[in-house]
Structures are given as C-alpha cells and as structure tokens.
Design a protein around this motif. Structure first.
Motif, short mmCIF file in Angstrom:
data_model
loop_
_atom_site.label_atom_id
_atom_site.label_comp_id
_atom_site.label_asym_id
_atom_site.label_seq_id
_atom_site.Cartn_x
_atom_site.Cartn_y
_atom_site.Cartn_z
N CYS A 44 1.22 -1.23 0.04
CA CYS A 44 0.30 -0.01 -0.28
C CYS A 44 0.96 1.44 -0.04
N VAL A 45 2.14 1.58 0.84
CA VAL A 45 2.58 2.72 1.03
C VAL A 45 3.63 2.92 -0.21
N ARG A 46 3.57 1.02 -1.21
CA ARG A 46 4.89 2.64 -2.34
C ARG A 46 3.77 2.81 -3.82
N VAL A 47 2.44 2.71 -3.24
CA VAL A 47 1.54 2.82 -4.37
C VAL A 47 0.86 4.53 -3.98
N HIS A 48 1.43 4.95 -2.53
CA HIS A 48 1.10 6.41 -1.94
C HIS A 48 2.20 7.15 -1.40
N THR A 49 3.66 6.46 -1.60
CA THR A 49 4.51 7.62 -1.50
C THR A 49 5.31 7.68 -2.36
N VAL A 50 6.49 8.45 -2.88
CA VAL A 50 7.62 8.60 -4.17
C VAL A 50 8.32 7.80 -3.63
N ARG A 51 8.94 7.97 -2.10
CA ARG A 51 10.27 7.87 -1.75
C ARG A 51 10.24 6.16 -1.76
N TYR A 52 8.49 5.10 -0.87
CA TYR A 52 9.00 3.57 -1.24
C TYR A 52 8.61 3.53 -2.68
N LYS A 53 7.78 4.44 -3.41
CA LYS A 53 7.58 3.67 -4.97
C LYS A 53 8.19 3.59 -5.66
N ALA A 54 9.76 4.81 -5.71
CA ALA A 54 11.55 4.89 -6.57
C ALA A 54 12.00 3.72 -6.23
N PHE A 55 11.60 3.45 -4.89
CA PHE A 55 12.46 2.20 -3.84
C PHE A 55 11.92 0.71 -4.83
N TYR A 56 10.98 0.80 -4.78
CA TYR A 56 9.92 -0.42 -5.28
C TYR A 56 10.07 -1.09 -6.86
N ASN A 57 10.47 0.17 -7.92
CA ASN A 57 10.61 0.06 -9.27
C ASN A 57 12.09 -0.05 -8.90
N LYS A 58 12.89 0.28 -8.20
CA LYS A 58 14.35 0.17 -8.67
C LYS A 58 14.95 -1.52 -8.74
N LYS A 59 14.04 -1.99 -7.34
CA LYS A 59 13.64 -3.21 -6.82
C LYS A 59 13.05 -4.25 -8.26
N PHE A 60 12.47 -3.55 -8.48
CA PHE A 60 11.68 -4.57 -9.32
C PHE A 60 12.40 -4.32 -10.55
N LEU A 118 8.72 -6.12 -3.25
CA LEU A 118 7.61 -6.14 -2.46
C LEU A 118 7.94 -6.70 -0.87
N VAL A 119 8.74 -7.63 -0.95
CA VAL A 119 9.89 -7.71 0.54
C VAL A 119 10.55 -7.13 0.51
N LEU A 120 11.53 -6.58 -0.26
CA LEU A 120 12.56 -5.93 -0.24
C LEU A 120 11.87 -4.41 0.25
N THR A 121 11.25 -4.05 -0.13
CA THR A 121 10.45 -2.50 -0.20
C THR A 121 9.46 -2.43 1.77
N ALA A 122 9.19 -4.06 2.50
CA ALA A 122 8.31 -3.76 3.29
C ALA A 122 10.07 -4.95 4.22
N ARG A 123 11.39 -4.91 4.00
CA ARG A 123 12.11 -4.65 4.40
C ARG A 123 12.72 -2.84 4.99
N ARG A 124 12.86 -2.17 3.60
CA ARG A 124 12.83 -0.87 3.88
C ARG A 124 11.76 -0.43 4.56
N LEU A 125 10.62 -0.94 4.87
CA LEU A 125 9.47 0.28 5.87
C LEU A 125 9.96 -0.56 7.17
N ILE A 126 10.75 -1.17 8.17
CA ILE A 126 11.07 -1.96 8.90
C ILE A 126 11.37 -0.56 9.25
N PRO A 127 13.03 -0.08 9.29
CA PRO A 127 13.65 1.21 10.10
C PRO A 127 12.39 2.91 10.73
N LEU A 128 11.92 2.58 9.64
CA LEU A 128 10.69 3.88 9.51
C LEU A 128 10.11 3.17 10.88
#
Length: 408
Positions: free
Chosen positions: A350-366, A378-388
């Motif tokens: 959900c976050v990667r759809v609504h935020t620029v920061r995580y959308k860019a990270f998702y697209n990069k990993k994709f 998606l799994v890598l984005t979830a890991r990226r979300l943990i520090p936040l």
C-alpha cells in the motif's frame, strides 16, 4: 525444568545448573489447573530437597496449548520466592539443539529432557508475560489473517467453477470486480446459452438493476457479455446442475466471509483507539494494517534496534559463504513471526502506491531482476519500511512525504 506441552498432558523433567538429573525420569501431568497445582507442589518439593533458590521453566511454543500453563505458573504466589523465569522456545531451536544428542528417539519424555538442557546451555532471553492489551488486538488481527486466506481460497475455488460454467467469463469480465453484486448475479442466474439468446434490452435492464444504477456504460457491458457467451464452451448437462450448486454455495461462502471481514475491521479499528500510535500517518497504512503490525510487535522496547525487529519478522536473508565463494542469490530465512511479516508486506504494497520514496525503491528493485519481480521488490520494500516503523513506534514520530519524521 523442561516441559513438553500437548493439548491433554505435559511431560516434565528437572535438572540443575550442573546438569544433574534431579528426578529419575520424566513424569506426566494433565494440562489443566489441577495438573498445574500438582506441578507447583513438585517443583517446590524439589527446590526444598536440594536447597535451590531459583527455577527456570522451559517450554516449546506449541500454538495456544502452553498459554494457560505459562500464565498460571507465573502468577503463583508459592513460586514467587524462587524468582521463576520462563523461556518459551521456538520449536526450531529445540530441534536444532536436539541434534547434538545422536540417536535419540522422538518421545514426549525425551523432549522434556532436551528442553531442560536447552534452557541450561543456551543464552536465551526470558519470555515476558503477554500484555493483554496487545493480546486482545492480536486475537482479532490473527483472525483476520486467517479469514483473508480462507476468502482467497474460496475465490480461487469459485473461479474454477466459473470457468466450467462460463469458460470465457473470467478473461472477458466487464465488471471491475468479478465477485461484485452485478457480476455474481450474472454468474448465478444465467448460462452462456441464456445470455446468447437473451434480447439485448433485457440483459441491459438486468445488469442495470443489479448494479444499483452505478455502472458507467451498461450497454457496453451487455455487449461484452453477449460476445463472451458466444465464444464460451458449453458445459455438459449432466455436470451443469452439480456445478451450479457448488458455485452457488461457494459464492454464498464468499459473501458471508466478506461480511465477517467488515465486522472484524470495525472491531479492530475500535480496539486500536486504545493505543497511542502514529503508523496511520503513513500514506496507505490504515487502521487494520497498523493494528496488525502493533499487535505482533507489542512493546517496541523489546527490540534493541530495527535489525532485531527485522529478524523477529523473518525479513532477513540467509547467507552462504565458503572459502572465496559468496552466493549472490540467497533466500528469505524460514523463521520469524509469519503474522507480522504478512502485515508488513501488505503495508509495503500500500505504501509504495501512495508515497514517492517507497514507489521509487520498489521500482528500482523490480527492474533489477527478470524473475519474481513483484514478489522480490515487495518483500525488499517491506524490509525497507522496518526502520521507519521502528522509529515511529519508539519515538512517537509522524511521517512526512520527503522521508523525514518529526516528533509529535
């Protein structure tokens, strides 16, 4: 003390810090309040007999079967002078520890001995008692997890039955939701032959009535249905009646579970209000996802840092290195809290759809790989979300789009 727990009985064994067996062989007691009282009596007798000053209880995390025993022993005033500590062990830890004892049989009595030895040797952190505020929320979010998975299975079953009845329907479906009201009305009431022979005006009226007059282009929907019906295979009459009954019952199950899901979401939102949290300030994370994450994490102070939280959630990767070889492709570790991992991945989606920061990270990993692109990204984005999430829960911070967080 090692306890091998089952639904009806517990196998128990005592040793001391030096590894001396304090009883000749393991014994069993019922897994109920009377059995727990007898266990407390035997523990105190053993402590007195050997002049021991403290007791450690080890037990496997066996679903809910150890819940009552853990709480009952921890609340015992008779055991309190002996500073009882409790270790609820991941079964994988016990299984790995048992491998040092070669040729041991798999019995409850032997497992009780192994658990006691595991507590004696291993550098484990005591397991805290559950916080009932989190535990209540956790019951509902875990129920939701299972309900969503059951709903997915029912929908997959329905799609198989729909294909048999109307083979082109899924690929040509003109509705945004194949399980929406208007779509289900078409599936349940008509065969491809019915739709093919039905006057277009009647079909348009039926679709409009069942769509509550909210569908944008009813004429086009009716035309697509006509075309799909003409292209579809015809089901053999001897199978059609049984298939229709199975499909009707499956669609009824789906409707029921969807209603249950709505009720559950309302109750989860209600319970979430008792928590002071800022996760819902992250675009894309609503009450349900925030509740699922909070319920599984519990008190964030349990975790030293975000890496510890990632490990707990199972969002870590195995490493394979030997000599000068270091594997480039590694798999996700098969460990951790599956419920927390599920809610984190759902949140990331959900976050990667609504935020620029995580959308860019998702697209990069994709774009980095050619296989399993979405799942990996998606799994890598979830890991990226943990520090936040760790920072927000630890410091009561709110999310800002540019990626910064500020104290509330």
């Amino acid at each position: 003390m090692g306890i091998d727990i089952s639904s009806q009985s517990n196998s128990i064994f005592f040793i001391d810090d030096a590894g001396n067996h304090l009883i000749k062989k393991p014994f069993s007691l019922p897994n109920d309040q009377e059995g727990a009282n007898e266990l407390i009596k035997r523990v105190i007798d053993c402590l007195s007999q050997y002049n021991l000053s403290y007791v450690k209880f080890g037990m496997e995390a066996t679903s809910h079967y150890g819940w009552h025993l853990h709480l009952y022993l921890a609340s015992s005033s008779e055991l309190l002078p002996y500073k009882p500590t409790f270790y609820v062990l991941n079964p994988s830890i016990v299984k790995g520890f048992k491998k040092i004892y070669t040729f041991l049989p798999k019995t409850d009595n032997i497992d009780a001995v192994v658990i006691a030895e595991c507590v004696r040797f291993s550098k484990l952190n005591p397991t805290p008692l559950p916080d009932f505020k989190y535990a209540a929320l956790q019951r509902l979010t875990r129920m939701r997890y299972h309900l969503v998975h059951n709903l997915t299975r029912e929908k997959n079953r329905a799609l198989n039955l729909i294909y048999l009845k109307f083979s082109t329907y899924s690929q040509d479906c003109p509705f945004s939701d194949i399980f929406g009201k208007a779509s289900c009305a078409i599936i349940e009431n008509f065969t491809p032959d019915d739709i093919a022979s039905m006057p277009l005006e009647d079909l348009i009226k039926f679709v409009s009535d069942n769509g509550n007059n909210r569908l944008s282009d009813v004429n086009k929907i009716a035309e697509i249905l006509k075309t799909a019906a003409n292209r579809s295979y015809r089901l053999h009459p001897l199978l059609a009646e049984a298939n229709d009954l199975a499909l009707s019952m499956t669609l009824e199950n789906i409707r029921f579970m969807q209603e249950q899901l709505k009720k559950l979401d309302k109750e989860i939102s209600k319970l979430l209000k008792a928590f002071s949290q800022t996760l819902t300030t992250i675009p894309g994370i609503g009450d349900v996802l925030a509740a699922g994450i909070i319920a599984e994490i519990g008190d964030i102070k349990r975790f030293k840092n975000e890496a510890a939280l990632a490990k707990y959630s199972g969002l870590v990767w195995t490493q394979y290195q030997s000599g000068n070889f270091n594997a480039q492709e590694t798999s996700l570790a098969k460990c951790g809290n599956q419920y927390l991992r599920y809610y984190l991945v759902e949140a990331a989606n959900c976050v990667r759809v609504h935020t620029v920061r995580y959308k860019a990270f998702y697209n990069k990993k994709f774009s980095e790989v050619t296989k399993h692109q979405h799942k990996r990204a998606l799994v890598l984005t979830a890991r990226r979300l943990i520090p936040l999430i760790f920072a927000m829960l630890s410091k009561g911070q709110i999310y800002q789009e540019r990626g910064d967080v500020y104290n509330t």
